[in-house]
Design a protein around this motif. Structure first.
Motif, mmCIF file in Angstrom:
data_model
loop_
_atom_site.group_PDB
_atom_site.id
_atom_site.type_symbol
_atom_site.label_atom_id
_atom_site.label_comp_id
_atom_site.label_asym_id
_atom_site.label_seq_id
_atom_site.Cartn_x
_atom_site.Cartn_y
_atom_site.Cartn_z
ATOM 1 N N VAL A 15 -21.795 84.159 144.363
ATOM 2 C CA VAL A 15 -21.044 84.866 143.315
ATOM 3 C C VAL A 15 -21.404 84.309 141.939
ATOM 4 O O VAL A 15 -21.611 85.079 140.991
ATOM 5 N N GLU A 16 -21.486 83.007 141.803
ATOM 6 C CA GLU A 16 -21.835 82.402 140.512
ATOM 7 C C GLU A 16 -23.221 82.855 140.047
ATOM 8 O O GLU A 16 -23.425 83.153 138.866
ATOM 9 N N ALA A 17 -24.187 82.912 140.973
ATOM 10 C CA ALA A 17 -25.529 83.393 140.618
ATOM 11 C C ALA A 17 -25.477 84.857 140.203
ATOM 12 O O ALA A 17 -26.158 85.274 139.260
ATOM 13 N N GLY A 18 -24.660 85.645 140.881
ATOM 14 C CA GLY A 18 -24.498 87.046 140.512
ATOM 15 C C GLY A 18 -23.874 87.210 139.134
ATOM 16 O O GLY A 18 -24.289 88.079 138.354
ATOM 17 N N LYS A 19 -22.891 86.394 138.827
ATOM 18 C CA LYS A 19 -22.246 86.465 137.511
ATOM 19 C C LYS A 19 -23.233 86.128 136.396
ATOM 20 O O LYS A 19 -23.233 86.782 135.352
ATOM 21 N N ARG A 20 -24.096 85.131 136.644
ATOM 22 C CA ARG A 20 -25.109 84.788 135.638
ATOM 23 C C ARG A 20 -26.032 85.981 135.376
ATOM 24 O O ARG A 20 -26.343 86.313 134.225
ATOM 25 N N LYS A 21 -26.469 86.661 136.447
ATOM 26 C CA LYS A 21 -27.354 87.823 136.289
ATOM 27 C C LYS A 21 -26.621 88.973 135.604
ATOM 28 O O LYS A 21 -27.192 89.652 134.745
ATOM 29 N N ALA A 22 -25.363 89.192 135.947
ATOM 30 C CA ALA A 22 -24.582 90.249 135.300
ATOM 31 C C ALA A 22 -24.456 89.980 133.802
ATOM 32 O O ALA A 22 -24.627 90.891 132.981
ATOM 33 N N HIS A 23 -24.162 88.725 133.431
ATOM 34 C CA HIS A 23 -24.089 88.363 132.014
ATOM 35 C C HIS A 23 -25.422 88.649 131.321
ATOM 36 O O HIS A 23 -25.451 89.187 130.210
ATOM 37 N N GLU A 24 -26.516 88.280 131.988
ATOM 38 C CA GLU A 24 -27.859 88.512 131.442
ATOM 39 C C GLU A 24 -28.097 90.001 131.162
ATOM 40 O O GLU A 24 -28.738 90.365 130.186
ATOM 41 N N LEU A 25 -27.561 90.865 132.034
ATOM 42 C CA LEU A 25 -27.723 92.311 131.881
ATOM 43 C C LEU A 25 -26.645 92.928 130.995
ATOM 44 O O LEU A 25 -26.655 94.143 130.764
ATOM 45 N N GLY A 26 -25.699 92.112 130.517
ATOM 46 C CA GLY A 26 -24.634 92.619 129.656
ATOM 47 C C GLY A 26 -23.581 93.416 130.404
ATOM 48 O O GLY A 26 -22.968 94.324 129.836
ATOM 49 N N LEU A 27 -23.355 93.085 131.680
ATOM 50 C CA LEU A 27 -22.416 93.831 132.523
ATOM 51 C C LEU A 27 -21.246 92.965 132.954
ATOM 52 O O LEU A 27 -21.368 91.752 133.079
ATOM 53 N N SER A 28 -20.122 93.615 133.212
ATOM 54 C CA SER A 28 -18.985 93.001 133.896
ATOM 55 C C SER A 28 -18.960 93.607 135.294
ATOM 56 O O SER A 28 -18.929 94.826 135.431
ATOM 57 N N ALA A 29 -18.973 92.763 136.299
ATOM 58 C CA ALA A 29 -19.111 93.261 137.672
ATOM 59 C C ALA A 29 -18.059 92.656 138.589
ATOM 60 O O ALA A 29 -17.375 91.697 138.241
ATOM 61 N N VAL A 30 -17.991 93.252 139.770
ATOM 62 C CA VAL A 30 -17.139 92.763 140.847
ATOM 63 C C VAL A 30 -18.048 92.322 141.987
ATOM 64 O O VAL A 30 -19.049 92.988 142.277
ATOM 65 N N PHE A 31 -17.676 91.209 142.636
ATOM 66 C CA PHE A 31 -18.468 90.618 143.709
ATOM 67 C C PHE A 31 -17.596 90.446 144.937
ATOM 68 O O PHE A 31 -16.527 89.843 144.855
ATOM 69 N N ALA A 32 -18.058 90.969 146.067
ATOM 70 C CA ALA A 32 -17.360 90.796 147.338
ATOM 71 C C ALA A 32 -18.338 90.200 148.340
ATOM 72 O O ALA A 32 -19.416 90.751 148.553
ATOM 73 N N VAL A 33 -17.969 89.076 148.924
ATOM 74 C CA VAL A 33 -18.777 88.444 149.966
ATOM 75 C C VAL A 33 -18.006 88.568 151.268
ATOM 76 O O VAL A 33 -16.854 88.125 151.362
ATOM 77 N N LEU A 34 -18.653 89.183 152.255
ATOM 78 C CA LEU A 34 -18.074 89.332 153.584
ATOM 79 C C LEU A 34 -18.852 88.474 154.564
ATOM 80 O O LEU A 34 -20.059 88.246 154.371
ATOM 81 N N ASP A 35 -18.195 88.032 155.630
ATOM 82 C CA ASP A 35 -18.905 87.303 156.679
ATOM 83 C C ASP A 35 -19.573 88.301 157.616
ATOM 84 O O ASP A 35 -19.494 89.522 157.409
ATOM 85 N N ALA A 36 -20.222 87.808 158.655
ATOM 86 C CA ALA A 36 -20.978 88.671 159.564
ATOM 87 C C ALA A 36 -20.088 89.609 160.379
ATOM 88 O O ALA A 36 -20.575 90.568 160.960
ATOM 89 N N GLY A 37 -18.794 89.366 160.389
ATOM 90 C CA GLY A 37 -17.841 90.259 161.050
ATOM 91 C C GLY A 37 -17.175 91.213 160.079
ATOM 92 O O GLY A 37 -16.211 91.885 160.431
#
Length: 133
Positions: A15-37
């Protein structure tokens, strides 16, 4: 035997890596991480992200877990005379557009998936790919 899964610490790093990329692109985003189930491990909504992105990010991650591939891979263009694949009848919500990517270990075992929503499907896919690489 329990199924391999993504630990919370790893999900947080994704999620932290995704937030850095979103900031780089000038976006506010939502991140959901699910397990294998397809169970929620981590969820974060950046300030200013659309409320609708909450459900969209989760659906993209669920799609990626269920099919063990990026959600955008299921978004084939409609071809005249060819059967149309659709999943709108599946309970739980799937979304066939960019922004969902599987998370695997070094051996390629599925640990879960990341779903991102906040930009175009192409931007969401770019953020998700960057976050899990």
């Amino acid at each position: 035997m329990s199924q391999p899964t993504i630990p919370l610490e790893s999900a947080t790093q994704v999620v932290e890596a995704g937030k850095r990329k979103a900031h780089e692109l000038g976006l506010s985003a939502v991140f959901a991480v699910l397990d294998a189930g397809a169970n929620l491990v981590s969820f974060e909504r950046m300030d200013g992200a659309w409320l609708a992105s909450n459900d969209l990010a989760t659906a993209k991650a669920r799609t990626s877990v269920m099919f063990e591939m990026p959600s955008e891979a299921l978004n084939a263009p409609v071809q005249l005379g060819e059967p149309l694949t659709h999943f709108d009848h599946i309970n739980g919500g799937l979304l066939l557009m960019g922004g969902g990517v599987p998370i695997t270990d070094a051996e390629g075992t599925l640990l879960g998936a990341l779903g991102v929503s906040g930009g175009t499907p192409e931007q969401d896919a770019e953020i998700a790919r960057t976050a899990v690489s």
